[in-house]
Design a protein around this motif. Sequence first.
Motif, short mmCIF file in Angstrom:
data_model
loop_
_atom_site.label_atom_id
_atom_site.label_comp_id
_atom_site.label_asym_id
_atom_site.label_seq_id
_atom_site.Cartn_x
_atom_site.Cartn_y
_atom_site.Cartn_z
N GLY A 88 -24.31 -17.47 4.58
CA GLY A 88 -23.20 -17.22 5.49
C GLY A 88 -22.12 -18.27 5.43
N ALA A 89 -22.50 -19.53 5.35
CA ALA A 89 -21.51 -20.61 5.30
C ALA A 89 -20.68 -20.53 4.03
CB ALA A 89 -22.21 -21.96 5.41
N ARG A 90 -21.33 -20.23 2.90
CA ARG A 90 -20.60 -20.10 1.64
C ARG A 90 -19.72 -18.86 1.66
NH1 ARG A 90 -24.10 -21.66 -2.50
NH2 ARG A 90 -23.01 -20.23 -3.91
N PHE A 91 -20.19 -17.81 2.32
CA PHE A 91 -19.37 -16.60 2.47
C PHE A 91 -18.09 -16.91 3.23
CE2 PHE A 91 -18.17 -12.99 5.20
CZ PHE A 91 -17.82 -12.07 4.23
N ARG A 92 -18.22 -17.62 4.34
CA ARG A 92 -17.03 -17.98 5.12
C ARG A 92 -16.09 -18.84 4.31
NH1 ARG A 92 -17.54 -21.45 10.59
NH2 ARG A 92 -18.45 -22.88 9.08
N LYS A 93 -16.63 -19.79 3.57
CA LYS A 93 -15.78 -20.65 2.74
C LYS A 93 -15.03 -19.83 1.70
CE LYS A 93 -15.77 -24.70 -0.30
NZ LYS A 93 -14.79 -24.09 -1.21
N ALA A 94 -15.70 -18.87 1.08
CA ALA A 94 -15.05 -18.03 0.08
C ALA A 94 -13.90 -17.24 0.71
CB ALA A 94 -16.06 -17.09 -0.56
N CYS A 95 -14.13 -16.71 1.90
CA CYS A 95 -13.08 -15.96 2.60
C CYS A 95 -11.89 -16.85 2.95
CB CYS A 95 -13.64 -15.32 3.86
SG CYS A 95 -14.87 -14.03 3.54
N MET A 96 -12.19 -18.10 3.32
CA MET A 96 -11.12 -19.03 3.64
C MET A 96 -10.36 -19.45 2.38
SD MET A 96 -11.41 -22.24 6.29
CE MET A 96 -12.24 -21.20 7.47
N ASP A 97 -11.10 -19.67 1.30
CA ASP A 97 -10.46 -20.01 0.02
C ASP A 97 -9.53 -18.87 -0.42
OD1 ASP A 97 -11.83 -22.41 -0.14
OD2 ASP A 97 -13.44 -21.59 -1.39
N ALA A 98 -10.00 -17.64 -0.25
CA ALA A 98 -9.19 -16.49 -0.64
C ALA A 98 -7.92 -16.41 0.19
CB ALA A 98 -10.01 -15.21 -0.49
N ALA A 99 -8.04 -16.62 1.49
CA ALA A 99 -6.87 -16.54 2.37
C ALA A 99 -5.84 -17.61 2.02
CB ALA A 99 -7.31 -16.68 3.83
N ARG A 100 -6.32 -18.80 1.70
CA ARG A 100 -5.39 -19.88 1.33
C ARG A 100 -4.70 -19.58 0.00
NH1 ARG A 100 -9.78 -24.30 3.30
NH2 ARG A 100 -9.00 -24.55 5.45
N ALA A 101 -5.44 -19.00 -0.93
CA ALA A 101 -4.85 -18.63 -2.22
C ALA A 101 -3.83 -17.51 -2.03
CB ALA A 101 -5.93 -18.21 -3.20
N LEU A 102 -4.13 -16.53 -1.18
CA LEU A 102 -3.19 -15.43 -0.92
C LEU A 102 -1.91 -15.93 -0.27
CD1 LEU A 102 -5.67 -12.70 0.40
CD2 LEU A 102 -4.34 -12.59 -1.72
N ALA A 103 -2.05 -16.96 0.57
CA ALA A 103 -0.87 -17.51 1.25
C ALA A 103 0.14 -18.11 0.27
CB ALA A 103 -1.29 -18.55 2.27
N LYS A 104 -0.31 -18.46 -0.91
CA LYS A 104 0.57 -19.05 -1.92
C LYS A 104 1.21 -18.00 -2.82
CE LYS A 104 -2.23 -23.27 -2.03
NZ LYS A 104 -3.14 -24.13 -2.85
N LEU A 105 0.81 -16.75 -2.64
CA LEU A 105 1.35 -15.68 -3.47
C LEU A 105 2.44 -14.91 -2.74
CD1 LEU A 105 -2.00 -14.20 -4.89
CD2 LEU A 105 -0.44 -15.79 -6.03
N PRO A 106 3.39 -14.35 -3.46
CA PRO A 106 4.46 -13.57 -2.82
C PRO A 106 4.01 -12.14 -2.51
CG PRO A 106 4.84 -13.66 -5.18
CD PRO A 106 3.61 -14.50 -4.92
N VAL A 107 3.02 -12.03 -1.62
CA VAL A 107 2.48 -10.72 -1.28
C VAL A 107 2.50 -10.54 0.23
CG1 VAL A 107 1.01 -10.66 -3.32
CG2 VAL A 107 0.09 -11.54 -1.18
N VAL A 108 2.75 -9.33 0.68
CA VAL A 108 2.76 -9.05 2.13
C VAL A 108 1.47 -8.36 2.56
CG1 VAL A 108 5.27 -8.93 2.28
CG2 VAL A 108 3.96 -6.85 1.80
N GLU A 109 0.71 -7.85 1.60
CA GLU A 109 -0.57 -7.23 1.94
C GLU A 109 -1.54 -7.42 0.79
OE1 GLU A 109 -1.80 -4.37 0.28
OE2 GLU A 109 -0.06 -4.35 -1.07
N ALA A 110 -2.83 -7.35 1.13
CA ALA A 110 -3.87 -7.49 0.12
C ALA A 110 -5.13 -6.79 0.63
CB ALA A 110 -4.16 -8.96 -0.17
N VAL A 111 -6.05 -6.52 -0.31
CA VAL A 111 -7.32 -5.88 0.03
C VAL A 111 -8.46 -6.76 -0.48
CG1 VAL A 111 -8.76 -3.82 -0.19
CG2 VAL A 111 -6.26 -3.60 -0.18
#
Length: 494
Positions: A88-111
Amino acid sequence: MTLQFSLGAAAPETVDSACVVVGVYEHGVLSSAAAQVDAAAEGVIKRQLESGDISGKAGDCVVLFAPAGIAAKRVLVVGLGAQKSFDGARFRKACMDAARALAKLPVVEAVSYLTELDVPGRDSAWRVRIAALAADYAAYRYTATFKPRDKSPLPKLGTLTFAAGDDAQRGLEQACAIAEGVRFARDLANLPPNICNPIHIAEQAQAFANGQAQVSCTVLDEVEMEKLGFGSLLAVARGSVNKPRLIALEYKGGSEGDKPYALVGKGVTFDSGGISLKPGAGMEEMKFDMGGAAGVLGAFVAAVKMGLKLNLVCVVPSVENMPGGDSYRPSDVLTSLSGLTIEVLNTDAEGRLILCDALTWTAQQFKPQAMVDAATLTGACVVALGKHASGLMSKHDDLAAELLAAGEETLDRAWRLPLWDDYQSQLDSGFADVANIGGKSAGAVTAGCFLSRFTEGQRWAHLDIAGTAWDDGRKGLATGRPVALLAQWLLDRE
C-alpha cells in the motif's frame, strides 16, 4: 484550481486522452495495463526496458510521446519497484510520483491505470481513494501570501480519471471529502502567524459553519472564558496582544440524543516559548504549532462533507504564546477549569495548558462518547518516532486499537506509546497538584500523563503530531495530518 476526479473503464490502448498512466515493476515486469499498451504499440515499452531508458525502479517516470497504435497522445510509465514487495505504501508513492510527473506536462486531463494494480489485501475502492488523495496532495500549491502571478502559458492538469468500475464510487466520494478536509487544514496551517491568529481561526470555523445546514459554531472570547474559569488557557495567552479564542463546531448528523464524538486540537498560532524563550534557529516553524487545530478542523470538514450519520463536536483552544510584561512565568501556579492547580516549570510547555482546560470544558459541555485530541505537543515525540508516525496514547485499549486501525487503513499511521501510571510521579510538584513538565526523560509520555489528569472518566486518546504535522525546512509545508486518520476513525464509527 482544485483537481477533479472521475472513474472510467476503457482499455488503456483505446483511450483518447492527453496521457495514460501505466506501471512497470523492476526486472522488466509489466503491469496488466502496461502489457496492453506494449502489445498495441508493438513492444515500445519492452524496447525501452531493454535499452535501460525505463528501469521500473520506484520513482522513475518516463513519458512516451504518441507511440503508434495507441489512441492517447502520451504514455506515462511509472516505476513501481520490486513486484514481490509492492504494498500500500509503495502504491501511494507511485500515485504521488505520477501526479507530480503529470503536473510537469502540458495536459489538462489524464487517465491513470495504476488503480488496477494488485495491492495485497486492498480492494478497488481503497485503491481509488488512496490514489485520489495522493494526487490531490501532490497537486496542492500554497499561494495565499505570494504576489499574484501571470497565468502559466502551459495548461495545467485539471481532471484525473481512474481506471475502476462503479464499485469504487464510494471510495472516490470519500477521497473527495477527505481531500477537502486536508486542503482546509494545510491552507490554515501554512498561513503566517500575522494572518492566522486565534481570531482568524475562529472566523474560518464560523465561515464553514455558515455554509452547512447541520453545523453550528460557538466562539468564546477571553472575557467569557475568564467568567467560566479557564485559568490555565488564559495564562498562556496573557503575553500576546492577539487575544485567545475557544472555538466549538457542532455537527448534528446522527440521531437526536446520541452522544457526540469529540475532537480537540491545540491551536497555538505562534509559539515563541514565552518567558522560556525558544532558540532563534527554526523558530519560524512555530507557526505550525496550531497543526492540531488545523488537523481536527480538517477532519471535521471531511466528516461533514462525507455526510456521516453521527454527531460530532470539534473544539479548538487557540492562543499565541509570547513573552511580555504580563506573560505567565516559571513558578507561577495556575488554577485550571477542572480545579486542579498547576505549577509552571516551563512556559514552553504551553500546549498541554490550553488543552487541559479545553478537554475539561468539552467533557462537561458535550459529554462525548469518545474524545480524541491532536497536538504538536512535544519535541520528544519527534525524537522517538521521527516524521513517519504520530504518537498515540490512551488508557483505553479499544479506542487505541480503533485509531491504530484507522491509521493503517489510510496510511496516516500512528504508533502507541505507554501511558502507565508509573510515569505520573515525574509530574509531582511541591507547590501544586501537578507540574506542567516531567523532566528530560519520556517527555512525550509525561505530556500525555499530564493530559490524562484532566480526562478521568472519559474515553479519551491523545495524538502527538509534532513530527507529522509539517515537513522540515524553510520551504516545508503543512501535511494535513492527521485528517485522514481521524476521518477514517469517524467513518468507522457510523
